[in-house]
Structures are given as structure tokens and as C-alpha cells.
Enzyme design. Structure first.
Site, short mmCIF file in Angstrom:
data_model
loop_
_atom_site.label_atom_id
_atom_site.label_comp_id
_atom_site.label_asym_id
_atom_site.label_seq_id
_atom_site.Cartn_x
_atom_site.Cartn_y
_atom_site.Cartn_z
N SER A 52 -45.09 65.25 114.98
CA SER A 52 -44.81 65.58 116.38
C SER A 52 -45.69 64.78 117.33
CB SER A 52 -45.04 67.07 116.61
OG SER A 52 -44.69 67.39 117.94
N LYS A 59 -41.23 65.76 119.66
CA LYS A 59 -42.37 66.05 120.53
C LYS A 59 -42.38 67.56 120.78
CE LYS A 59 -44.75 63.22 123.22
NZ LYS A 59 -44.83 61.82 123.50
N CYS A 105 -52.47 72.28 118.97
CA CYS A 105 -52.88 71.21 119.88
C CYS A 105 -54.28 71.55 120.44
CB CYS A 105 -51.88 71.07 121.02
SG CYS A 105 -52.39 69.87 122.26
N ASN A 145 -53.41 69.37 112.52
CA ASN A 145 -53.30 68.70 113.82
C ASN A 145 -54.60 67.91 114.04
OD1 ASN A 145 -52.71 68.04 116.59
ND2 ASN A 145 -51.39 69.84 116.68
#
Lengths: 301, 254
Positions: free
Chosen positions: A21, A45, A127, A189
Site C-alpha cells: 500500500s 493506497k 501508519c 509497516n
């Protein structure tokens, strides 16, 4: 002949690599290009409820061993993303990445992604640089459980949760995903990071904090997958610093059924998928692995 | 990785445009660009407008907050840059026609210096013409076009290009300028079966081919471009039609 086919739960992939992503996946046409380059699937995304411009520039730079970024989740919002999905899903498997502030946001977004033809949703619980989203909701096992449960009850496609390495309770969070009925865990991530300009005596990123990706984070990601594999029964997807077949093999042997590639699209180009596929095949042939499945978790034995 | 460089010289090009020369020994090809950080405002992509072994330059029109702030910089001030990015122009032939439109002239000037080829510089009026001294020094022939006729040919870059293509045949045309100019230039090149390489522009974040924010169709302007051939441009349905904003939303030009 060895086969690169693999399964992430009920999702079958012709090739084990996906675009991660945030990498060349904001538009329908670029998702199509990724699928045609040898990826088994493409993750979009991260899309939210409303259009978002992300953080101001600078939001990206090269560092030794990788990249830092603080894009800040730029995206056109779920409504407008319909057009991009319509173009992309005709070409192959698209996993819809979504972010939200809580269970309700995630449920709404997941339902729309299902309507648009996504074969699975990936919940961005990781994130490291978007206030109120991502890692801020993804480091609390109770919140993670609530989000995954809510999404599970609002869609019938598989629900993957992408986790952050920026925690000391990674396996507890993984268990929360599993207990809530999550279908797969994606890890990792980016690592929360910062770069400072000595000349200007200030952080370079407009957001100050950013996330580190690329080869420097690979050992962290491999460890995370290995840890998760020791406690979870649901499939794992490895991501972080993969740029060649050896990196991919490490993640698979740590316990991942498939993997995602991000930063290497910048350093290697989109040929990275084809190169990994060829390298993995040759390795599997030489070392007697007939399938990806036979390699998954091999390092635990 | 970024480099912090020191401004060595500032040249006034026009009432709103300045060239900043700085020490930087990186290898840069004509047509490549760099990302310039202006602390406290923004980081923006800028074409490299001058290339020597030890120095490089950018030529900046004061339009937004970042470029206005940059115009306040003095000799001795420091810039933080990263790059160079993009593929640049293919200059294997010297029999080319190079065309700069407005501040896009900055991007083509290193190609003029390297090849000494025939050159057109176009602008709205004589006040907006930039980098004429460098072009005069290096170009075999230099022609000027202004929309209002205040200097040189009275008309736009595409009209003057059409005139020149009737007089002489070129292997290809190289150009950078506003998208509307490039769009009609591309159409004219198609009609005349004239090869070309055009330097395109889109909103950029990473500059390095990772984020995909600058895509036009499926091509990243930063990494697959910014220079594209006529055949490549013919495949781009968004060229001259639409761009994307910072959120990735489609914005139509007309």
C-alpha cells in the site's frame, strides 16, 4: 516444475508478491501496470472517507538503507475511488487498503471496497505519521479487536490487518486480530523515524515524524513475521525491505504465505516482481521446494 | 539523501524570474530535475537550468509561496536539494530544434548548451523572455516568439515551430513549456510526422518513482519521464486533458 502459486486463506495468488500500500497504487491505470509487471495482486493506497491531500512537502527522502516518508495518507476519498477500482479490478486481484479513526469508519470503507470489487480489504492499523489514524489505533489490542470485528460483520470478503512494528506487544495485537475473526495479518509497516538538517537545525519532514522503509527495516520485519508465526494460526503476509528473491525467501521461511514489495519499486523499478519470481523459482528448483507452501515457516523447524 | 549547497551567484532573468547558481559536483543530464527544500514553506521540483562540472543552476519564476521565498535568498545562502531525478533528453542527434516556452526555457537550456542546436524561445511578451544571453552564445540559430509581438515573431511557439519545420528538416523537436503549448506542439508534430521529446510536469511528492502521485495514465512523470517521446505521449489519454490534485482527484483542464 516448481509453482509460485500461493494462498492467503481463501485468496489464491498466481505469484506470491504484491505491491504494498502507498506505492504506485493511487490510480486505476497504475494499479493495472503493477499487475502486469508480475505481481500476484495489488494493494491500493490507503483510502479514507473523505479526500485528503496528505502532509505538505517535504514528505519523502532517501536515507542510507532506504527511504523515509511522511506522505500523510493522501487519497481522493472512497467516493471518487470507485472509478480507479473499476479500471483495476478488471485486470487482476485488488486488495483495498483503508484507514479510519474507529470501527465505524473502517466498516463503511470496507463495505464500499467490497462493492467496488476488491478481493480483500487490508486495514491500515499501522501508519506511523497520521494523527488519529494508523498506528494510533493499531497499538491498542482492544481497539484492534473492535475494528476487525466490526469489519468482519460488515463484509464477506477476507479482512487483513496490517500491523505496526512500533510496539512491544505485536503478538498480542496479532492475537486480537485472530480472535476477532481476521483472515490474515500483514506485517510490517514503516518504523517511526525522524531526519534532521544540521544546517537548518530542524526536522526536514514537514510533519517532523516519518516512517522508515527499505532494506534497513527487513530484519525487523522478518523478526515480526517469525514472532507472529509462533502464536497465530491465520496466514501472514510479510512486508518490509524486500527487493530480491532472498529477501522474499526469508519472509516466507519466517512464516509468511505471501509478501509485499514497496520501496524496491523505487530502487529496482517495477521489474522487481519479475526478478523475484525468477529468482525464487530457481532457488526452489535447486533446493527441492516444490511449492511456496512447502517453504512457509521452514526456519521454525 | 540530500545535499546542502551554497548559492554562488544570482542572475536576474526577468522582472519575476531569477537564476540561482550553486556549487554542486553531481552528475546531471540535460532535462533532469531536482527537489529543492525551502525550510518553512515547501519542497518543490525544479529543472536544472545550467550544468557545469562543479556548479549547477535553477531558474525560478516567483509564483507561489515557495518560489517567492526563494527569491529572497542571497548569495551565500544555503539550499537543500535532492536528486537529480528523471531521465532527461536524448541528445544523440545534433540536428534538432529546441523550443522553450516561458519558464520552461530553463529546462531546455542545458540541451542548447550541450548541442548548440537551433533554438526557439517563446514567451508572452519581451518582458517574459529569459536566458537569451546563454541561448545567443550557444545556439546555431536563435529565434524568438512573443504572443504580443513585442519581440521577434508575433505569435506563439507552435506557430513559429511550424514555420521553421517548413524551412528545414530536423531529426526531432525538444521542448518544455506550459502544458497547453506542449499539447498543441504534440498535435502539430503528429500532423507533420515530426518526432519530438517533450518534458511534462505534474504535482510531485517523492520525485523518486515510489509514491505514484505524479502519474499521468500509468506513467510516473518523475521516474518514467519527465521527458517523453511522441509515441509515448500518444498513449497518454490525460495529457492536455486533466491533472490530479494533491488528493489524487482528477482536475479537468477544459
Amino acid at each position: 516444475m516448481v509453482s509460485l502459486k500461493t494462498d492467503v486463506g481463501s485468496i489464491s495468488l498466481e505469484n506470491p508478491g504484491m505491491i504494498a500500500s502507498g506505492i504506485m497504487d493511487e490510480t486505476g491505470k497504475s494499479l493495472v501496470r503493477v499487475l502486469r509487471s508480475g505481481a500476484g495482486a495489488a494493494v491500493t493506497k490507503s483510502i479514507g472517507l473523505e479526500p485528503k491531500p496528505g502532509h505538505d512537502n517535504p514528505c519523502f527522502m532517501e536515507v542510507r538503507g532506504g527511504y523515509v516518508n511522511a506522505m500523510g495518507l493522501p487519497n481522493p476519498g472512497i467516493e471518487l475511488f470507485r472509478e480507479e477500482m473499476e479500471e483495476a479490478v478488471k485486470e487482476g486481484k485488488i486488495i483495498g487498503s483503508i484507514y479510519g479513526a474507529g470501527p465505524e469508519d473502517f466498516s463503511k470503507l470496507a463495505a464500499r471496497m467490497e462493492d467496488y470489487g476488491a478481493c480483500a480489504v487490508e486495514l491500515n492499523l499501522s501508519c506511523p505519521h497520521a494523527k488519529g489514524y494508523g498506528m494510533e489505533v493499531g497499538t491498542d489490542p482492544a481497539m484492534v479487536k473492535a475494528i476487525v470485528s466490526a469489519v468482519k460483520s460488515s463484509v464477506s470478503i477476507p479482512v487483513w490487518a496490517k500491523l505496526t512494528p512500533n510496539t512491544h506487544i505485536l503478538t498480542q495485537i496479532g492475537l486480537a486480530v485472530q480472535e476477532a475473526g481476521g483472515d490474515a495479518v500483514v506485517a510490517i509497516n514503516t518504523l517511526k523515524a525522524m531526519v534532521i538538517s544540521p544546517e537548518f537545525a530542524r526536522p526536514i519532514m514537514s510533519n517532523k515524524f516519518c516512517g522508515l522503509s527499505g532494506e534497513a527495516v527487513k530484519p525487523v520485519g522478518v523478526r515480526a513475521i517469525y514472532d507472529l508465526a509462533t502464536v497465530l494460526d491465520i496466514p501472514l503476509v510479510g512486508v518490509g525491505g524486500i527487493s530480491n528473491w532472498r529477501d522474499a525467501a526469508e519472509y516466507i521461511m519466517a512464516g509468511a504465505s505471501a509478501f509485499q514489495v514497496g520501496s524496491a519499486v523505487g530502487t529496482e523499478g517495477l521489474c522487481v516482481f519479475k526478478n523475484i519470481n525468477e529468482g525464487l523459482s530457481a532457488f526452489m528448483e535447486e533446493y527441492g521446494y516444490g511449492s511456496i507452501r512447502s517453504m512457509v515457516g521452514a526456519a521454525h523447524e | 539523501m540530500s545535499d546542502t549547497v551554497r548559492i554562488k551567484q544570482i542572475i536576474d532573468e526577468a522582472y519575476d524570474t531569477k537564476t540561482f547558481v550553486f556549487d554542486w559536483d553531481a552528475e546531471v543530464r540535460p532535462g533532469q530535475f531536482i527537489m529543492i527544500w525551502i525550510p518553512g514553506t515547501d519542497e518543490i521540483p525544479m529543472s536544472v537550468s545550467g550544468i557545469s562540472d562543479t556548479t549547477k543552476s535553477i531558474t525560478v519564476k516567483a509564483i507561489g509561496d515557495a518560489t517567492k521565498r526563494l527569491h529572497e535568498y542571497k548569495v551565500g545562502d544555503r539550499l537543500t536539494i535532492r536528486g537529480p531525478y528523471g531521465n532527461g533528453f536524448d541528445l544523440k542527434s545534433r540536428n534538432i530544434l529546441i523550443i522553450g516556452g516561458g519558464v520552461g526555457t530553463a529546462a531546455i537550456m542545458p540541451a542548447v548548451v550541450e548541442t548548440g542546436a537551433d533554438t526557439i524561445i517563446a514567451a508572452r511578451s519581451d518582458r517574459d523572455l529569459i536566458m537569451l544571453d546563454t541561448a545567443r552564445k550557444h545556439a546555431a540559430n536563435l529565434w524568438i516568439a512573443t504572443d504580443d509581438g513585442s519581440a521577434g515573431f508575433h505569435g506563439n511557439a507552435v506557430q513559429l515551430m511550424n514555420e521553421k519545420l517548413k524551412e528545414k528538416s530536423y531529426d526531432y523537436v525538444i521542448s518544455c513549456g506550459p502544458e497547453v503549448m506542449l499539447y498543441f506542439m504534440f498535435k502539430a508534430c503528429q500532423d507533420a510526422d515530426q518526432d519530438c521529446q517533450l518534458s511534462l510536469e505534474r504535482y510531485m511528492k517523492c520525485g523518486a518513482g515510489v509514491c505514484g502521485c505524479c502519474v499521468m495514465d500509468d506513467k510516473r512523470i518523475c521516474k518514467d519521464g519527465p521527458v517523453f517521446t511522441r509515441d509515448q505521449i500518444a498513449q497518454l489519454t490525460e495529457f492536455g486533458v486533466s491533472r490530479r490534485d494533491a488528493c489524487g482527484r482528477v482536475v479537468k483542464f477544459r
